[in-house]
Design an enzyme around this catalytic site. Sequence first.
Site, mmCIF file in Angstrom:
data_model
loop_
_atom_site.group_PDB
_atom_site.id
_atom_site.type_symbol
_atom_site.label_atom_id
_atom_site.label_comp_id
_atom_site.label_asym_id
_atom_site.label_seq_id
_atom_site.Cartn_x
_atom_site.Cartn_y
_atom_site.Cartn_z
ATOM 1 C CE LYS A 1 -4.017 1.870 2.518
ATOM 2 N NZ LYS A 1 -4.939 1.638 3.656
ATOM 3 C CB SER B 1 -7.749 3.883 3.010
ATOM 4 O OG SER B 1 -7.033 3.196 4.039
ATOM 5 C CB SER C 1 -8.632 1.170 5.895
ATOM 6 O OG SER C 1 -9.324 2.384 5.974
#
Length: 575
Positions: free
Chosen positions: A107, A186, A210
């Site tokens: 990420k 996210s 998330s």
Amino acid sequence: MLKTPAALTLLLAFALPAVAQAPPPSEIDKDLMEVTIPQLQAFYAAHKYTVTQVVQWHLARIHRYNGIYRPVEQILEKEALATAAQEDAEPADAAHGPLWGVPMVVKANTSIAGQVTTDGWAGYTLPGHEFLAAKDATIVGRLRAAGAILIGHTNMPDFAASDTNRSSSFGRTGNAYDVRFSPGGSSGGTVTAVTSNMAVLGNGTDTGNSIRMPSATSAVIGVFPTRGLVSIAGIAPLDWLLDNTGPIARDVTDTAIALSVMAGIDASGKPTADPLDPRTAEAPAKAEAGPYTQYLKSGTLKGKRFGVPAFILKGTDVPFQGIAAVVPDAAAEAEERRTATPLRPETRAAFLKSLDGLRTAGAEIVFDDSIMPDSFAKIASRVGTLPYIREGTEIYLKEFGPAQYHSPEEYEKATGRPLPDTIVGSHDYNGILGDRRGLPAQAQSHIETDPRAQANYFTPRDKALAIFNGTLDRLHLDGYVYPATQMPPPDETMEQDGKISGGPHSETSWVNILGVPAVVVVGGWYPGGLPFGLEISTRRWHDGDLLGWAYAYEQATHYRHPPVLVEQGLLPGAP
């Protein structure tokens, strides 16, 4: 980031044309589509494929589909192929780590030495002022040591502060099962990449939902470990008191292998503490022994009892980042009502249907109004972390920031603009202090020295955790089970409730407050073909048991199937 709902609608509101018939899959296509880590290791052991061939196959899928779905912000092609070549050149009898030759994504808030850590924000990509990470995040170092091949940084919303996946640095990521729909945020870039077979696995981060919420939208397994089992050092914080990181993969076995690596499980089965993350200090003494694959047995759900939290079914909210003690009760209650998210009927139906898999595997589901009722949500809501977010950003920049800036002040001096309130708190504390929601709050402080820290954070957190554990004891429950989201993934090509959706939303931020482990499994499908995710949580440090239950559910249901991707039909997302 797309500036207006209208812009987003114009970007996406195009009908998909007929997709040209794809050529028949080759043998490598058949072998690597939905490949697991154990299967991949077997191919390597049989010398059927080289690491370079496997990495090239995954990179080719990124190049083929990234223009439509846009999960990968930075493709690390040169670096990945160089690492693959090094692994291919190792002696035949060389010892290999558990992720040797496994292509994975990381990420965009997770630091990779020498790469730009965008954190989804255009302000970290300013020409001449890019956030070039000084060194690897702790988990990145562990993943590399285990032999993983890092092939890309995945897209995420600015600072991870959204339930959908639109960033100012890269644009929008779409849901792999229907690009018009949201993958959630996210960690939406990671889940879209993994579920699309652009990578075997990836990491997500989770401050309020998330890892778990986007995993639920995309038919993957998302693990939120006990906070402190895995170090978050080197991950750009949204709220360091709530942040966590864990693996995202297509099956439970792969997440168990990856979690063992990320936790630094040593030869004795103990996780490794990280001096850069003090909350990992207690893990070696308290965590269940690894590796976590030893807990993966089909019969682990037999005789287990799981309670359904009443407040989630009701839609009562625990506001993200909570409400500090200085806020009067009346204002706090108004905020709780304002942010409440009802459980949609179609999600309730999918949840109730998903419980059949637990029952089939031998578990009992307990519904009782006393299981984590509104009173639990009310207490958890008063765990206020906003007064301490700047401290987390200061710690991160000091240790992992680029040469130009190792503090918020140095960033502003270098670029001529301040860091946003989202990660440093309000810049203007005059008169009655206010947080970004318009509620009274206290100025930014260090939690270790703030005299209000007990009232803001520790006391309500401990009370909420006591209710969590006390309910398990009172009703002889092994854990809790509930929908990972309160709604299906929304269609982002049209307004809903008068605006483009910022969701899907969940009621699971209390997991972050308590620091208990949770896992999302593939719980079935909505009638329209989008995935539904079922979440299970349990006591702190019982991560192995949790993965064992997830595995048993997976083996009893086998719900997952890969998406059918398109190569054209929508304009690519753009900043």
